[in-house]
Scaffold this active site. Structure first.
Site, short mmCIF file in Angstrom:
data_model
loop_
_atom_site.label_atom_id
_atom_site.label_comp_id
_atom_site.label_asym_id
_atom_site.label_seq_id
_atom_site.Cartn_x
_atom_site.Cartn_y
_atom_site.Cartn_z
CG ASP A 282 -2.29 0.61 0.93
OD1 ASP A 282 -2.31 1.83 0.71
OD2 ASP A 282 -3.32 -0.10 0.93
CB SER B 150 -9.35 0.53 -0.28
OG SER B 150 -8.71 0.72 -1.51
CG HIS C 66 -5.40 3.77 0.70
ND1 HIS C 66 -4.94 2.49 0.45
CD2 HIS C 66 -6.67 3.80 0.22
CE1 HIS C 66 -5.87 1.79 -0.15
NE2 HIS C 66 -6.94 2.56 -0.30
#
Length: 594
Positions: A152, A529, A210
């Protein structure tokens, strides 16, 4: 066998925009064969020196002799990444003419430009039936002893989600590295952190948020009194709170490339992870791209061969048909659902009707909710032409929530009306003024009320009712969750499963400001996600109990134990309140206690 050999013999070159002596460089992906002397061997078993020598033999002669001891980062040469496990190959900076010359060399298979990838961006463990001290969580050891590799945007060391209280040391098989430095470094929870983002040098710090969110969702440790502005209050944790985390930074929001993603997967396999979690997909990867051109499919294939489970997000391109990403049969492809938690903000109309909505902006009981104000309608494109001062404004929602526009024009409050595509799906948004988001049907009725009354009689108030648990429509398929059929491999049903992916509260890399001028290092976010790391955590729970199970066995257990009904005991619905088909839910909704 030929196709399997091709997957095992792919070689990536990365090209970077530059110019020198009228030569233009860009990033390519190149596939090569095994060295002639190793044709009966396995790519991942070649020695580092043999691989490096073989890879450098494809470079222009002026660069072939340049060497660097780091097999993933070679800033002093053209080579960006050398791969050992996912493929036979590497990434390097070359010109188009040099690639043409390379095509003449024995062992060359295929070359293509690198492609850009993008990210597919507390209560969910309880919603899944995971409770501290009872049932499936303690029976699965909370994921103890399992290593989850997260591919990520990096990590936020020192975040409460990654404290190592109660964590055992990493397993002896662990071979990874920690590239963090200073006082914020790795521990028994965060056992490894590496950076493979070729255009973002430095430690693997998450500057976007994220990666921190997905990692804490999969295996964050327990955080008490977690909330956003007092809402969704409780003890937050990942799905496998005693699992270890290994972080592989491969980019950020605006800079993520498949050669770097492959390098992260390559390292995760070498380091000894048990589960790989990937919440991203490629801009250039269409829904019909063959697997031999799909880097995630290629890397996952090598991981599966070595007993590593791979979970990937299905994409946020729903609700259209055949909008899936990451559809290789060996990957667990995860769609997104709602949970039964709502943060309610109900619209009260002057005619006595009420319509439920959601909002993170929650006023106290003595505020606006008790005050009916004039209600007007403004399109989603703006309310500049209306006199909205001191009024409640009904707005059709577009890509933005229009709150700033209404506030700047003097509006007192806003009612956001869903578009038809989003139907009955709502989520609590962090508005800048008193506001709520209602369904498309509710919006039409509110609009009809405005049009049916004269301007002096249409009034509305918003009643902020806080966090509630027990919505019977949950789990519901979110509108953004990508749908099948699977165009690349039509005989394989995708997605495989759906899991919580709406308004998920988890760690964030930067302080998030709230409407009441407070800050928090947690954030609610939605997307596949978010659903993907839920399933990565579930896989870790299973691996903790059954360490000898193959990825296929783990995947089978997840899919065959899923549920096809919601809390209301009827088939799972989509955002239109219609029964969701198999191309939306796959096998069903994840059900860990089963």
């Amino acid at each position: 066998m030929a196709s399997l050999f091709l997957l095992a013999a792919i070689f990536i070159f990365t090209f970077h925009s530059a110019s020198s002596a009228n030569t233009s460089y860009q990033t390519y992906i190149v596939h090569v064969d095994l060295p002639p002397a190793e044709e009966d061997g396995v790519s991942g078993q070649l020695s580092s020196s043999n691989l490096e020598t073989w890879y450098r033999s494809f470079l222009p002669s002026s660069d072939a002799a340049t060497s660097d001891s780091d097999n993933h980062h070679t800033p002093s040469s053209r080579i960006v990444h050398m791969y050992r496990t996912v493929i036979t190959g590497f990434a390097a900076k070359l010109s188009a003419d040099e690639v043409k010359e390379m095509e003449k060399k024995e062992g060359f298979i295929y070359a293509r430009p690198q492609q850009k990838y993008h990210l597919h961006t507390t209560h969910s463990p309880n919603f899944l039936g995971l409770h501290q001290g009872v049932g499936a969580w303690p029976e699965s050891n909370y994921g103890k002893g399992v290593i989850i590799g997260v591919i990520d945007s990096g990590i936020t060391p020192g975040h409460p989600s990654f404290n190592d209280k109660g964590m055992p040391p990493p397993p002896t098989k662990w071979k990874g590295k920690c590239e963090l430095n200073g006082t914020l470094t790795c521990n028994n929870k965060l056992i490894g952190a590496r950076n493979f983002a070729s255009q973002l040098p430095g430690p693997p710090i998450d500057t976007f948020g994220h990666g921190t969110h997905t990692a804490s969702t999969a295996a964050g440790n327990f955080i008490s009194n977690a909330n956003v502005s007092g809402q969704a209050n409780g003890t937050a944790s990942g799905i496998a709170p005693l699992a270890h985390l290994a972080i592989y930074k491969v980019g950020s929001l605006e800079s993520m490339f498949d050669s770097d993603v492959l390098a992260g997967m390559d390292a995760a396999i070498e380091d000894g992870v048990d589960v790989i979690s990937i919440s991203l997909g490629g801009d250039a990867i269409t829904h019909t791209t063959p697997f031999y051109k799909d880097i995630i499919a290629i890397g996952a294939f090598s991981a599966i061969e070595r007993g590593i489970f791979v979970s990937c997000s299905a994409g946020n391109s729903g609700p259209g048909n055949s909008s899936l990403y990451n559809t290789a049969p060996w990957i667990l492809t995860v769609g997104a659902s709602t949970t039964d938690r709502k943060i309610k903000a109900t619209v009260l109309l002057g005619n006595g009707e009420a319509y439920e909505g959601e909002s993170l902006y929650q006023l106290k009981e003595d505020g606006l909710p008790e005050q009916f104000l004039p209600l007007v309608y403004g399109s989603w494109s703006g309310s500049e032409s209306l006199d909205v001062k001191g009024k409640v404004v009904l707005c059709e929602m577009g890509e933005d929530d229009n709150g700033e526009t209404v506030k700047d024009a003097g509006g007192a409050a806003m009612i956001g009306m869903n578009d038809e595509t989003h139907g009955y799906y709502t989520e609590p948004l962090p508005h800048v003024l008193p506001a709520t988001l209602v369904s498309y049907e509710a919006g039409l009725k509110i609009k009809a009320y405005i049009e049916g009354a004269n301007s002096s009689t249409s009034t509305a108030a918003i009643s902020f009712r806080g966090t509630t648990i027990g919505d019977k429509t949950a789990p519901m398929v979110t509108p953004f969750s990508s749908r099948g059929p699977n165009l690349v491999s039509p005989g394989i049903l995708k997605p495989d499963i759906i899991g919580p992916g709406s308004s998920i509260l988890a760690g964030w890399s930067v302080s998030v400001s709230t409407f009441d001028n407070k800050t928090t290092n947690l954030k609610m976010d939605s997307g596949t996600s978010m659903s993907c790391p839920h399933l990565s955590g579930v896989a870790a729970l299973i691996k903790s109990v059954h360490p000898d199970w193959s990825p296929a066995m783990v995947k089978s257990a997840i899919m065959t134990s899923s549920t096809q009904t919601n809390l209301g005991k009827i088939p799972i619905l989509d955002q239109r309140y219609r029964t969701a088909d198999v191309f939306a839910v796959g096998a069903g909704h994840v059900n860990p206690p089963a």
